[in-house]
Design a protein around this motif. Structure first.
Motif, PDB file in Angstrom:
ATOM      1  N   LEU A   1       0.812  -1.209   0.000  1.00 34.56           N
ATOM      2  CA  LEU A   1       0.000   0.000   0.000  1.00 34.56           C
ATOM      3  C   LEU A   1       0.849   1.265   0.000  1.00 34.56           C
ATOM      4  CD1 LEU A   1      -2.928  -0.986   2.409  1.00 34.56           C
ATOM      5  CD2 LEU A   1      -2.896  -0.985  -0.093  1.00 34.56           C
ATOM      6  N   ASN A   2       2.129   1.110   0.263  1.00 31.96           N
ATOM      7  CA  ASN A   2       3.111   2.205   0.152  1.00 31.96           C
ATOM      8  C   ASN A   2       2.728   3.412   0.997  1.00 31.96           C
ATOM      9  OD1 ASN A   2       5.620   2.948  -1.005  1.00 31.96           O
ATOM     10  ND2 ASN A   2       4.593   4.335  -2.411  1.00 31.96           N
ATOM     11  N   LEU A   3       2.156   3.176   2.157  1.00 27.16           N
ATOM     12  CA  LEU A   3       1.734   4.283   3.021  1.00 27.16           C
ATOM     13  C   LEU A   3       2.897   5.003   3.673  1.00 27.16           C
ATOM     14  CD1 LEU A   3      -1.381   2.536   4.583  1.00 27.16           C
ATOM     15  CD2 LEU A   3      -1.354   4.319   2.838  1.00 27.16           C
ATOM     16  N   GLN A   4       4.094   4.429   3.592  1.00 19.64           N
ATOM     17  CA  GLN A   4       5.270   5.105   4.124  1.00 19.64           C
ATOM     18  C   GLN A   4       5.558   6.407   3.383  1.00 19.64           C
ATOM     19  OE1 GLN A   4       8.668   2.596   3.498  1.00 19.64           O
ATOM     20  NE2 GLN A   4       8.637   2.832   1.286  1.00 19.64           N
ATOM     21  N   ASP A   5       5.010   6.565   2.182  1.00 20.92           N
ATOM     22  CA  ASP A   5       5.239   7.774   1.402  1.00 20.92           C
ATOM     23  C   ASP A   5       4.326   8.928   1.801  1.00 20.92           C
ATOM     24  OD1 ASP A   5       7.345   6.904  -0.059  1.00 20.92           O
ATOM     25  OD2 ASP A   5       6.315   6.801  -1.981  1.00 20.92           O
ATOM     26  N   ARG A   6       3.290   8.659   2.596  1.00 17.27           N
ATOM     27  CA  ARG A   6       2.376   9.730   2.995  1.00 17.27           C
ATOM     28  C   ARG A   6       3.050  10.664   3.990  1.00 17.27           C
ATOM     29  NH1 ARG A   6      -3.895   8.470   3.160  1.00 17.27           N
ATOM     30  NH2 ARG A   6      -3.731  10.047   4.801  1.00 17.27           N
ATOM     31  N   ALA A   7       2.924  11.951   3.741  1.00 13.28           N
ATOM     32  CA  ALA A   7       3.575  12.930   4.613  1.00 13.28           C
ATOM     33  C   ALA A   7       3.029  12.860   6.037  1.00 13.28           C
ATOM     34  CB  ALA A   7       3.386  14.337   4.041  1.00 13.28           C
TER      35      ALA A   7
ATOM     36  N   GLU B   1     -14.952 -25.916  16.021  1.00 15.67           N
ATOM     37  CA  GLU B   1     -15.989 -25.802  17.042  1.00 15.67           C
ATOM     38  C   GLU B   1     -16.682 -27.144  17.278  1.00 15.67           C
ATOM     39  OE1 GLU B   1     -18.330 -22.690  15.388  1.00 15.67           O
ATOM     40  OE2 GLU B   1     -16.802 -21.145  15.745  1.00 15.67           O
ATOM     41  N   ARG B   2     -16.953 -27.889  16.209  1.00 14.55           N
ATOM     42  CA  ARG B   2     -17.618 -29.184  16.343  1.00 14.55           C
ATOM     43  C   ARG B   2     -16.775 -30.163  17.149  1.00 14.55           C
ATOM     44  NH1 ARG B   2     -18.518 -31.937  10.810  1.00 14.55           N
ATOM     45  NH2 ARG B   2     -19.575 -29.934  10.479  1.00 14.55           N
ATOM     46  N   HIS B   3     -15.476 -30.139  16.939  1.00 16.21           N
ATOM     47  CA  HIS B   3     -14.581 -31.088  17.609  1.00 16.21           C
ATOM     48  C   HIS B   3     -13.923 -30.500  18.855  1.00 16.21           C
ATOM     49  CE1 HIS B   3     -14.800 -34.166  14.450  1.00 16.21           C
ATOM     50  NE2 HIS B   3     -14.743 -33.186  13.572  1.00 16.21           N
ATOM     51  N   GLN B   4     -14.334 -29.296  19.261  1.00 13.20           N
ATOM     52  CA  GLN B   4     -13.810 -28.633  20.459  1.00 13.20           C
ATOM     53  C   GLN B   4     -12.284 -28.495  20.390  1.00 13.20           C
ATOM     54  OE1 GLN B   4     -15.363 -30.309  24.099  1.00 13.20           O
ATOM     55  NE2 GLN B   4     -17.484 -30.151  23.404  1.00 13.20           N
ATOM     56  N   ALA B   5     -11.820 -28.063  19.232  1.00  9.28           N
ATOM     57  CA  ALA B   5     -10.398 -27.755  19.047  1.00  9.28           C
ATOM     58  C   ALA B   5     -10.229 -26.244  18.993  1.00  9.28           C
ATOM     59  CB  ALA B   5      -9.887 -28.380  17.747  1.00  9.28           C
ATOM     60  N   LEU B   6      -9.158 -25.746  19.596  1.00  7.57           N
ATOM     61  CA  LEU B   6      -8.847 -24.326  19.496  1.00  7.57           C
ATOM     62  C   LEU B   6      -8.400 -23.998  18.071  1.00  7.57           C
ATOM     63  CD1 LEU B   6      -6.857 -23.640  22.795  1.00  7.57           C
ATOM     64  CD2 LEU B   6      -9.178 -22.883  22.239  1.00  7.57           C
ATOM     65  N   SER B   7      -8.661 -22.779  17.640  1.00  7.09           N
ATOM     66  CA  SER B   7      -8.253 -22.342  16.306  1.00  7.09           C
ATOM     67  C   SER B   7      -7.271 -21.187  16.422  1.00  7.09           C
ATOM     68  CB  SER B   7      -9.462 -21.925  15.478  1.00  7.09           C
ATOM     69  OG  SER B   7     -10.241 -20.972  16.175  1.00  7.09           O
ATOM     70  N   TYR B   8      -6.226 -21.260  15.599  1.00 10.24           N
ATOM     71  CA  TYR B   8      -5.206 -20.205  15.523  1.00 10.24           C
ATOM     72  C   TYR B   8      -5.024 -19.880  14.048  1.00 10.24           C
ATOM     73  CZ  TYR B   8      -0.630 -17.872  16.125  1.00 10.24           C
ATOM     74  OH  TYR B   8       0.415 -16.978  16.141  1.00 10.24           O
ATOM     75  N   VAL B   9      -5.421 -18.666  13.656  1.00  8.41           N
ATOM     76  CA  VAL B   9      -5.365 -18.282  12.252  1.00  8.41           C
ATOM     77  C   VAL B   9      -4.270 -17.247  12.055  1.00  8.41           C
ATOM     78  CG1 VAL B   9      -6.620 -17.388  10.270  1.00  8.41           C
ATOM     79  CG2 VAL B   9      -7.825 -18.748  11.998  1.00  8.41           C
ATOM     80  N   ASP B  10      -3.314 -17.584  11.204  1.00 10.10           N
ATOM     81  CA  ASP B  10      -2.247 -16.672  10.818  1.00 10.10           C
ATOM     82  C   ASP B  10      -2.805 -15.764   9.727  1.00 10.10           C
ATOM     83  OD1 ASP B  10      -0.088 -15.565   9.329  1.00 10.10           O
ATOM     84  OD2 ASP B  10       1.277 -17.086  10.089  1.00 10.10           O
ATOM     85  N   ASP B  11      -3.124 -14.530  10.111  1.00 10.52           N
ATOM     86  CA  ASP B  11      -3.724 -13.570   9.182  1.00 10.52           C
ATOM     87  C   ASP B  11      -2.687 -12.553   8.707  1.00 10.52           C
ATOM     88  OD1 ASP B  11      -5.850 -12.442   7.713  1.00 10.52           O
ATOM     89  OD2 ASP B  11      -6.317 -11.028   9.321  1.00 10.52           O
ATOM     90  N   ALA B  12      -1.440 -12.996   8.596  1.00 11.38           N
ATOM     91  CA  ALA B  12      -0.367 -12.083   8.207  1.00 11.38           C
ATOM     92  C   ALA B  12      -0.643 -11.410   6.878  1.00 11.38           C
ATOM     93  CB  ALA B  12       0.956 -12.845   8.143  1.00 11.38           C
ATOM     94  N   ASN B  13      -1.199 -12.163   5.917  1.00 12.85           N
ATOM     95  CA  ASN B  13      -1.337 -11.647   4.559  1.00 12.85           C
ATOM     96  C   ASN B  13      -2.697 -11.018   4.266  1.00 12.85           C
ATOM     97  OD1 ASN B  13       1.285 -12.542   3.638  1.00 12.85           O
ATOM     98  ND2 ASN B  13       0.474 -14.611   3.768  1.00 12.85           N
ATOM     99  N   GLY B  14      -3.689 -11.270   5.102  1.00  7.62           N
ATOM    100  CA  GLY B  14      -5.024 -10.759   4.815  1.00  7.62           C
ATOM    101  C   GLY B  14      -5.480  -9.625   5.700  1.00  7.62           C
ATOM    102  N   PHE B  15      -4.727  -9.307   6.724  1.00  6.33           N
ATOM    103  CA  PHE B  15      -5.138  -8.357   7.750  1.00  6.33           C
ATOM    104  C   PHE B  15      -5.515  -7.002   7.150  1.00  6.33           C
ATOM    105  CE2 PHE B  15      -3.686  -5.338  11.223  1.00  6.33           C
ATOM    106  CZ  PHE B  15      -4.807  -5.515  12.010  1.00  6.33           C
ATOM    107  N   LEU B  16      -6.741  -6.552   7.462  1.00  3.81           N
ATOM    108  CA  LEU B  16      -7.279  -5.242   7.090  1.00  3.81           C
ATOM    109  C   LEU B  16      -7.517  -5.066   5.591  1.00  3.81           C
ATOM    110  CD1 LEU B  16      -5.384  -2.805   9.493  1.00  3.81           C
ATOM    111  CD2 LEU B  16      -7.678  -3.755   9.737  1.00  3.81           C
ATOM    112  N   LEU B  17      -7.524  -6.159   4.838  1.00  9.46           N
ATOM    113  CA  LEU B  17      -7.746  -6.055   3.399  1.00  9.46           C
ATOM    114  C   LEU B  17      -9.116  -6.552   2.971  1.00  9.46           C
ATOM    115  CD1 LEU B  17      -4.340  -7.253   1.948  1.00  9.46           C
ATOM    116  CD2 LEU B  17      -5.203  -4.919   2.080  1.00  9.46           C
TER     117      LEU B  17
ATOM    118  N   LYS C   1       2.672  -6.109   6.047  1.00  8.96           N
ATOM    119  CA  LYS C   1       1.946  -6.221   4.784  1.00  8.96           C
ATOM    120  C   LYS C   1       1.066  -4.990   4.577  1.00  8.96           C
ATOM    121  CE  LYS C   1       3.971 -10.175   4.638  1.00  8.96           C
ATOM    122  NZ  LYS C   1       3.365 -11.372   5.174  1.00  8.96           N
ATOM    123  N   SER C   2      -0.200  -5.027   4.967  1.00  6.53           N
ATOM    124  CA  SER C   2      -1.084  -3.884   4.713  1.00  6.53           C
ATOM    125  C   SER C   2      -0.625  -2.635   5.459  1.00  6.53           C
ATOM    126  CB  SER C   2      -2.518  -4.233   5.110  1.00  6.53           C
ATOM    127  OG  SER C   2      -2.601  -4.557   6.489  1.00  6.53           O
TER     128      SER C   2
END
Length: 413
Positions: free
Chosen positions: A56-62, A215-231, A258-259
């Motif tokens: 997103l190249n937001l580093q260029d914003r003043a 949820e059905r099998h009562q397992a915890l979920s851990y989602v790596d959202d490195a690439n999709g965050f805020l998009l 990323k974003s």
């Protein structure tokens, strides 16, 4: 001293390893001058850059740059110590609160990188610690189930778990295979790990379906959202249903590289486990955190993306047009319409020649080889930058069509 060290090194075959790598094009890393954005100056040459994850190249914003400089003046350049021994810097606290608002979670903890977040999470969830006087936790009976295409940092984190007993893998994005494995693990302390968007080919997980199984099998979920965050997730964006479902995950990891476009990572989840991560992760207590002005600026950018949705909307529209243009010249990208665009690049030898030819013509184009992708099935992994001009894109497409025709790739014409 130098002689003894050199003599000891003969037991490690580094020289032979590097010699073989040079035959495949391995060189010293090139030197980058100036910022990495839509273009980059590498070894003195200005290249159109299709490799930067700061898309997103937001580093260029003043205003973003001013915020970072103000952060230096207010908070300095370093945390000065562990959050456990000295306290949490206010920019990190504000960052973690903003992340909770974005993910719908109760509490978050930030790390110096997404990699350290993943390592710390697995360590905490599999660790035994006895601090005396009854203050003890034992997670050594935990079982992890990973998508086979999960990021290197996740597989690195679980490498000490015994495969077939504490560690299992399901076929990439295959809910039926995950269900088969979880059915065999009923009653165990199980964590299912997968990514939202996969970096090599841009595929998107069936997030809702996978979370249904957890949820059905009562397992915890851990989602790596490195690439999709805020998009993704808004109704007018791709994968809305999947990213709305992401809020149901027990834990969500994000990368700010990323974003947001800055270094650092974080995990958000329920209050008690996140408080325990302060002690159990190790990668929070025993290493430095993000620099305070970086944390403050990351918070600023997260709020910016929320209040100015056109930043992402315009970017995703350009990605969609670019994907169409790739198909028109005979190089259709992977069918999943994410911003991570992968294009088959023939065999390994052809891909090396393609990469070098692009470089000679002024384009920095990354090629993914094994182990990032299967052996001898390399991919061009293209990331459109919000700062790319039409001249950059037109020139790249002309070059790809020409090189494809010369090398017998795609359906170039």
């Amino acid at each position: 001293m130098t002689t003894s060290v050199s003599a000891a090194l003969k037991h490690w075959p580094f020289a032979d390893f590097l010699a073989a790598g040079k035959g495949l094009g391995l060189t010293d890393p090139p030197v980058i001058d100036g910022p990495a954005g839509p273009t980059v100056v590498r070894d003195g040459r200005t290249l159109a850059n299709f490799a930067s994850i700061n898309f997103l190249n937001l580093q260029d914003r003043a205003d973003v740059q001013r915020h970072f400089l103000d952060g230096i003046a207010r908070y300095g350049l370093t945390t000065g110590g562990s959050r456990m021994t000295q306290g949490i810097c206010r920019p990190h606290l504000e960052l973690e609160r903003e992340l909770c608002a974005a993910t719908g979670k109760e509490r978050a903890i930030s790390f110096a990188s997404g990699l350290l977040a993943n390592l710390g999470f697995v360590h905490a969830m599999t660790h035994h610690m006895n601090l005396g006087q009854g203050w003890e936790i034992d997670n050594q009976d935990a079982v992890f189930v990973l998508d086979r295409d999960a990021h290197w940092s996740l597989w690195k984190a679980v490498e000490n778990l015994t495969y077939g007993r504490q560690l299992f893998a399901f076929r990439h994005n295959d809910a039926a295979d995950l269900n088969r494995i979880l059915s065999r693990l009923e009653g165990k302390k199980t964590v299912v790990v997968f990514e939202s968007v996969y970096s090599a080919d841009g595929t998107v997980a069936p997030i809702g379906t996978l979370l249904d199984l957890c949820e059905r099998h009562q397992a915890l979920s851990y989602v790596d959202d490195a690439n999709g965050f805020l998009l993704y997730g808004a109704e007018n964006r791709p994968f809305a249903a999947e990213f709305d479902a992401l809020r149901r995950a027990d834990f969500v990891m994000v990368s700010f590289s990323k974003s947001v476009g800055l270094e650092g990572g974080a995990i958000a989840g329920p209050t008690d486990p996140m408080l325990a991560l302060e002690l159990l992760s190790g990668t929070s207590m025993f290493t430095a955190a993000m620099q305070p002005p970086t944390a403050s600026t990351a918070t600023r950018i997260m709020r910016l993306l929320r209040t100015e949705p056109a930043i992402v909307d315009d970017y995703l529209r350009r990605v969609a047009v670019f994907r169409e243009r790739l198909a028109e010249i005979g190089f259709p990208p992977h069918s999943t319409p994410s911003y991570l665009i992968s294009v088959p690049a023939g065999d390994d030898a052809t891909a090396v020649e393609l990469k070098d030819s692009f470089l000679a013509r002024g384009y920095l184009v990354p090629v993914f080889f094994y182990p990032a992708v299967p052996r001898n099935k390399p991919l061009l992994r293209l990331i459109l930058n919000a700062g790319h001009t039409e001249e950059h894109l037109d020139g790249f497409l002309r070059t790809l069509a020409d090189l494809g025709g010369r090398l017998g790739l795609g359906g170039a014409r």
